[in-house]
Every structure is written in C-alpha cells, then in structure tokens.
Design an enzyme around this catalytic site. Structure first.
Site: not given
Length: 333
Positions: A157, A160-161
């Site tokens: 993701c 997300c990261d």
C-alpha cells in the site's frame, strides 16, 4: 479480551481466561463476519444501537492491519500507532459497547432463508441481519523475502507506507492501473521509482501510461521479475531477472511495493451473494447486497480506496443500514 452482551453467555477467546459456559449463545440480531476496521466499527455502531451483535473474527482478527507496522494516517493519533495496536483498541471499544467477539472461522453460510445461518466448524449461529466484512488480501509474489521483510521494506500500500521511504530508491512490481498509480504517487517521496513488469508493455489505461512514461523519476524494467529480496534488519536489495535473457541484476532499494492486485475474501458467498468478475461483492444500494438483510462493508467491495479509515467508514454505513432494515422489518410485523 472478550465481553458478551448483557445477559449473554460468556465465550472464550485465546486472549483471556474466561471459561466457556455450558450453553453457548447462538442467536443474535446482527452477525458480522470479519474483524478488520469495517467489522469492528460495525460492531461498535450495532451494539451501541442496542442490537445483540456477534463478530466472528476468523483465526487472525484485525485484518491486514495486524501485518502493518506504524500507521500515520489514521486520525486521532498525533504520533501514529502500530497497526496491531489500532486493531486491539477497536476490538476493546466494540466489546465495551457489548459486542460478542468469537475468534472462529466461518466455513459456510445460508442466506436463502431467515433467520440467516452462519456456520463455523464448531457451531451454527443465527442472525436477523448479516454484515460481510471479510476484506481482501493483496496478491503476493510468493517470495520468502516477502515474509522476512514484510513491514521492513516490503509493502502492499503506497498510500499507507510511501512517506516512510523519502529520498530512497523504491521498486514497484506490476503493470496495471494500480501499479502505475502507486509508482506515480511514490515519486513524491522517492529518489527513483523502479517499475518492474513481466511484459514489454503496460496493461494500464492509456492516460495512466502516459503519465508514468513522462515521469523522469520512474525507471522501467521490462520483461522482468523480482526473484529475491535481500537485506539485514530491513530490505536493502532486490534481484531482478530478465525473463527473456535470464540475465540477473541487483538493485539497491529501501522499499518494494507489490501492486499486482487484490483477492477479495468472498469464496464463501459464491452462489448466494452477487459478485463481480473479480470476486468483489456487488452492492445494489448503499451497503445492501442482492439479499435483503445481508450487507457488505470495506475492502470486500471497495477496490478503489482500501484504507483503514474508509473501511471503518463503510462499517459505520453498513451498521446504519442494518438499523434501518431491522427497524422497518419490526414495524412491518
């Protein structure tokens, strides 16, 4: 970490020392299948609305977030929070509202008759309404290094990261819209983004392709696959193999993002719930499925956002729809 509804039987989980009662409670107003952000949020809302609510979490409660390290983009945590800790807090909050949570795997469902039946290997439960919140799993490359460096450089993701990989070289595997979208997003942080694709042309839409091909930070590795991920405490390198020449090269990289699609966990519902060609639940209206009284929330139908906060939002929406459905069902009697 188990608390049943008022007057309900006390049920055991692997987390606490409670004993299983002689008579297990099996009939509920609402049964939620799945215990990620969508399932727990639905539990909070349903229980708070006064419904006798059961969450069947599966063997690994918490969904994909239990395999996530630091979560910085979920509101309410100034310094971020570890993925498993966020799920523990959601679970506790749902329990505090009165939700019964059982860590058991659903093996079959019967939505053809009411009340709906949800079966585990050891018990049969009945519910007046059901929320499907089983989520989706990212497709993996099948490399040992994915497990070794999961949360230590390997991610599924970018949203997300991505911010964790500022000023580093990053590898993205894939050639569809998702891969191109993630690669383009990662150029905001990375020094270079190396896109590794098994073919000699992208499968992404034309506009997405043009965007990537015109981005000087994206370097293309055609006809290639990642065959090995190396590192120490975190990922440091990836070995690429050209599938036409068999030539191998080693790339230094701080992160590797796998973007080859997701698989919704819906096999259990085939033949009863309408699914699209990729297996995602088809919503008829809001969170309603084709079966009246059965709802869906989170990544099990959401192929676009796949964030903890959007999954939680869908859980809220499904619970509100359940409340409306059960209220109208009661009024019609």
């Amino acid at each position: 970490m188990m608390a049943g509804d008022a007057g309900a039987a006390v049920l055991e989980t692997k987390d606490d020392g409670h004993k299983i009662s002689d008579k297990t409670k099996t009939k509920f107003d609402v049964i939620i299948i799945g215990a990620g952000p969508s399932g727990y949020t639905a539990g909070i809302y349903c229980s708070r609305a006064g419904y006798d609510t059961l969450i069947l979490s599966g063997i690994l409660p918490g969904g994909q977030l239990v395999n996530t390290t630091e979560v910085e983009n979920y509101p309410g945590f100034e310094n971020g929070i570890m993925g498993p800790d966020l799920m523990i807090e959601m679970r506790k909050q749902s329990q505090r509202m009165g939700t019964t949570i059982i860590d058991d795997v659903v093996v079959n469902v019967d939505f053809r008759h009411k009340p709906f039946k949800v079966l585990t290997a050891s018990e049969e439960y009945e519910g007046r309404a059901v929320i499907i919140a089983t989520g989706a799993n990212p497709r993996k490359l099948g490399l040992e290094g994915e497990e070794t460096f999961g949360g230590k450089g390997v991610s599924y993701c970018a949203t997300c990261d991505g911010p964790f990989f500022r000023n580093q070289d990053i590898i993205v595997v894939g050639g569809g819209d998702s891969a191109i979208e993630e690669a383009t997003f990662l150029t905001k942080f990375a020094t270079n983004v190396h896109l590794v694709h098994r073919r000699d042309e992208l499968r992404a839409s034309k506009i997405m392709q043009e965007r990537a091909l015109n981005n000087e930070k994206i370097k293309f590795h055609w006809d290639s696959a990642v065959t090995e991920i190396k590192g120490d405490q975190k990922m440091r390198q990836a070995v690429l193999k050209n599938l036409k020449t068999n030539e191998e090269t080693t790339l230094d990289a701080g992160g590797l993002f796998v973007a080859i699609g997701h698989e919704p966990n819906t096999q259990l519902f085939k033949g009863q719930i309408d699914l699209d060609e990729e297996g995602y639940v088809v919503l008829k209206n809001k969170t309603y499925t084709n079966i009246e009284g059965v709802f869906a929330a989170g990544d099990v139908h959401d192929r676009n956002y796949r964030q903890a906060i959007t999954a939680a939002a869908f859980g809220c929406m499904a619970a509100i729809d359940v409340d409306k459905y059960l209220t109208e069902s009661a009024d019609s009697k």
